[in-house]
Design a protein around this motif. Sequence first.
Motif, PDB file in Angstrom:
ATOM      1  N   PRO A 256      -7.470  37.752 -71.292  1.00  0.00           N
ATOM      2  CA  PRO A 256      -6.708  36.627 -71.844  1.00  0.00           C
ATOM      3  C   PRO A 256      -6.803  36.605 -73.367  1.00  0.00           C
ATOM      4  O   PRO A 256      -7.752  37.124 -73.956  1.00  0.00           O
ATOM      5  CB  PRO A 256      -7.380  35.400 -71.227  1.00  0.00           C
ATOM      6  N   ASP A 257      -5.799  36.006 -73.991  1.00  0.00           N
ATOM      7  CA  ASP A 257      -5.780  35.880 -75.450  1.00  0.00           C
ATOM      8  C   ASP A 257      -6.951  35.010 -75.889  1.00  0.00           C
ATOM      9  O   ASP A 257      -7.288  34.030 -75.228  1.00  0.00           O
ATOM     10  CB  ASP A 257      -4.453  35.263 -75.882  1.00  0.00           C
ATOM     11  N   ASN A 258      -7.555  35.357 -77.019  1.00  0.00           N
ATOM     12  CA  ASN A 258      -8.705  34.566 -77.458  1.00  0.00           C
ATOM     13  C   ASN A 258      -8.333  33.499 -78.495  1.00  0.00           C
ATOM     14  O   ASN A 258      -9.151  32.670 -78.828  1.00  0.00           O
ATOM     15  CB  ASN A 258      -9.817  35.461 -77.994  1.00  0.00           C
ATOM     16  N   TYR A 259      -7.124  33.519 -79.034  1.00  0.00           N
ATOM     17  CA  TYR A 259      -6.636  32.528 -79.987  1.00  0.00           C
ATOM     18  C   TYR A 259      -7.545  32.399 -81.216  1.00  0.00           C
ATOM     19  O   TYR A 259      -7.624  31.347 -81.832  1.00  0.00           O
ATOM     20  CB  TYR A 259      -6.453  31.159 -79.318  1.00  0.00           C
ATOM     21  N   LEU A 260      -8.203  33.483 -81.580  1.00  0.00           N
ATOM     22  CA  LEU A 260      -9.143  33.438 -82.703  1.00  0.00           C
ATOM     23  C   LEU A 260      -8.431  33.184 -84.026  1.00  0.00           C
ATOM     24  O   LEU A 260      -8.916  32.412 -84.857  1.00  0.00           O
ATOM     25  CB  LEU A 260      -9.955  34.737 -82.761  1.00  0.00           C
ATOM     26  N   VAL A 261      -7.283  33.823 -84.237  1.00  0.00           N
ATOM     27  CA  VAL A 261      -6.556  33.630 -85.501  1.00  0.00           C
ATOM     28  C   VAL A 261      -6.163  32.173 -85.657  1.00  0.00           C
ATOM     29  O   VAL A 261      -6.353  31.576 -86.726  1.00  0.00           O
ATOM     30  CB  VAL A 261      -5.311  34.543 -85.542  1.00  0.00           C
ATOM     31  N   TRP A 262      -5.639  31.563 -84.598  1.00  0.00           N
ATOM     32  CA  TRP A 262      -5.247  30.166 -84.670  1.00  0.00           C
ATOM     33  C   TRP A 262      -6.448  29.258 -84.895  1.00  0.00           C
ATOM     34  O   TRP A 262      -6.362  28.273 -85.637  1.00  0.00           O
ATOM     35  CB  TRP A 262      -4.514  29.756 -83.397  1.00  0.00           C
ATOM     36  N   ALA A 263      -7.562  29.596 -84.260  1.00  0.00           N
ATOM     37  CA  ALA A 263      -8.773  28.780 -84.430  1.00  0.00           C
ATOM     38  C   ALA A 263      -9.264  28.861 -85.869  1.00  0.00           C
ATOM     39  O   ALA A 263      -9.646  27.836 -86.467  1.00  0.00           O
ATOM     40  CB  ALA A 263      -9.854  29.250 -83.464  1.00  0.00           C
ATOM     41  N   ILE A 264      -9.245  30.057 -86.452  1.00  0.00           N
ATOM     42  CA  ILE A 264      -9.714  30.205 -87.843  1.00  0.00           C
ATOM     43  C   ILE A 264      -8.775  29.506 -88.809  1.00  0.00           C
ATOM     44  O   ILE A 264      -9.222  28.778 -89.714  1.00  0.00           O
ATOM     45  CB  ILE A 264      -9.868  31.702 -88.188  1.00  0.00           C
ATOM     46  N   LEU A 265      -7.461  29.713 -88.638  1.00  0.00           N
ATOM     47  CA  LEU A 265      -6.498  29.072 -89.546  1.00  0.00           C
ATOM     48  C   LEU A 265      -6.587  27.555 -89.480  1.00  0.00           C
ATOM     49  O   LEU A 265      -6.600  26.880 -90.527  1.00  0.00           O
ATOM     50  CB  LEU A 265      -5.075  29.522 -89.215  1.00  0.00           C
ATOM     51  N   SER A 266      -6.662  27.001 -88.300  1.00  0.00           N
ATOM     52  CA  SER A 266      -6.722  25.547 -88.196  1.00  0.00           C
ATOM     53  C   SER A 266      -8.054  25.013 -88.722  1.00  0.00           C
ATOM     54  O   SER A 266      -8.105  23.913 -89.264  1.00  0.00           O
ATOM     55  CB  SER A 266      -6.485  25.096 -86.753  1.00  0.00           C
ATOM     56  N   THR A 267      -9.109  25.808 -88.622  1.00  0.00           N
ATOM     57  CA  THR A 267     -10.402  25.384 -89.156  1.00  0.00           C
ATOM     58  C   THR A 267     -10.393  25.403 -90.678  1.00  0.00           C
ATOM     59  O   THR A 267     -10.870  24.473 -91.331  1.00  0.00           O
ATOM     60  CB  THR A 267     -11.528  26.298 -88.632  1.00  0.00           C
ATOM     61  N   VAL A 268      -9.830  26.454 -91.254  1.00  0.00           N
ATOM     62  CA  VAL A 268      -9.805  26.591 -92.714  1.00  0.00           C
ATOM     63  C   VAL A 268      -8.876  25.560 -93.341  1.00  0.00           C
ATOM     64  O   VAL A 268      -9.199  24.973 -94.373  1.00  0.00           O
ATOM     65  CB  VAL A 268      -9.392  28.028 -93.111  1.00  0.00           C
ATOM     66  N   LEU A 269      -7.702  25.355 -92.734  1.00  0.00           N
ATOM     67  CA  LEU A 269      -6.723  24.461 -93.329  1.00  0.00           C
ATOM     68  C   LEU A 269      -7.089  22.994 -93.171  1.00  0.00           C
ATOM     69  O   LEU A 269      -6.639  22.164 -93.954  1.00  0.00           O
ATOM     70  CB  LEU A 269      -5.336  24.737 -92.744  1.00  0.00           C
ATOM     71  N   CYS A 270      -7.875  22.676 -92.157  1.00  0.00           N
ATOM     72  CA  CYS A 270      -8.302  21.287 -91.981  1.00  0.00           C
ATOM     73  C   CYS A 270      -9.172  21.161 -90.736  1.00  0.00           C
ATOM     74  O   CYS A 270      -9.167  22.030 -89.871  1.00  0.00           O
ATOM     75  CB  CYS A 270      -7.098  20.367 -91.852  1.00  0.00           C
ATOM     76  N   CYS A 271      -9.812  20.071 -90.649  1.00  0.00           N
ATOM     77  CA  CYS A 271     -10.518  19.646 -89.438  1.00  0.00           C
ATOM     78  C   CYS A 271     -11.513  20.681 -88.933  1.00  0.00           C
ATOM     79  O   CYS A 271     -11.467  21.112 -87.781  1.00  0.00           O
ATOM     80  CB  CYS A 271      -9.516  19.270 -88.352  1.00  0.00           C
ATOM     81  N   TRP A 272     -12.419  21.067 -89.758  1.00  0.00           N
ATOM     82  CA  TRP A 272     -13.386  22.091 -89.377  1.00  0.00           C
ATOM     83  C   TRP A 272     -14.305  21.702 -88.232  1.00  0.00           C
ATOM     84  O   TRP A 272     -14.730  22.579 -87.490  1.00  0.00           O
ATOM     85  CB  TRP A 272     -14.195  22.561 -90.595  1.00  0.00           C
TER      86      TRP A 272
END
Length: 172
Positions: A87-103
Amino acid sequence: MEEKDYFYLKGETKAGPFSLDALKREPITASTLVWNSTLPDWVAANTLPELQGLFVAQTAPPPPVQAAPVYNQGNAFGGANVPPPMPDNYLVWAILSTVLCCWPIGIFAIVNSSKVGSAYHSGDYEGAQKASDNAKKLAIWTAVSGVIVWVVFIIIYAIIIAAGISSGALDY
């Protein structure tokens, strides 16, 4: 000591006479019926003390055979025992959303993203899918929270600027 003559049954046919050594070389099993002059009737070969040593290896049960797990019968590649796709791990989305806000939420998304690969490669396909689902859900929550925070920030900033203009504090 007198040497006994042994006979055994091959199906319905009596075979013999054999000496003890010759009988041991014959293709007998533990359940083969054997007779000699000291016995009143035919007995299974494993009941005679002089033959029991032949069947020690035969009496041990074979090790249990474990069937290989079947992951996807009738898959597109025509075979069973093929693991499901990772399954997809969605790591890129998790990192981007963490960096851009709401860590705080984003960190949990990154942790779940990293669990996907290790669970999949250890054979825990259900655990990998669960970690993937959690990572996706948390990445979405983080992104939505980030959008909300940025919208609120822009609104508050616009209100401050509007208040400054109306009070004349921002006259040039």
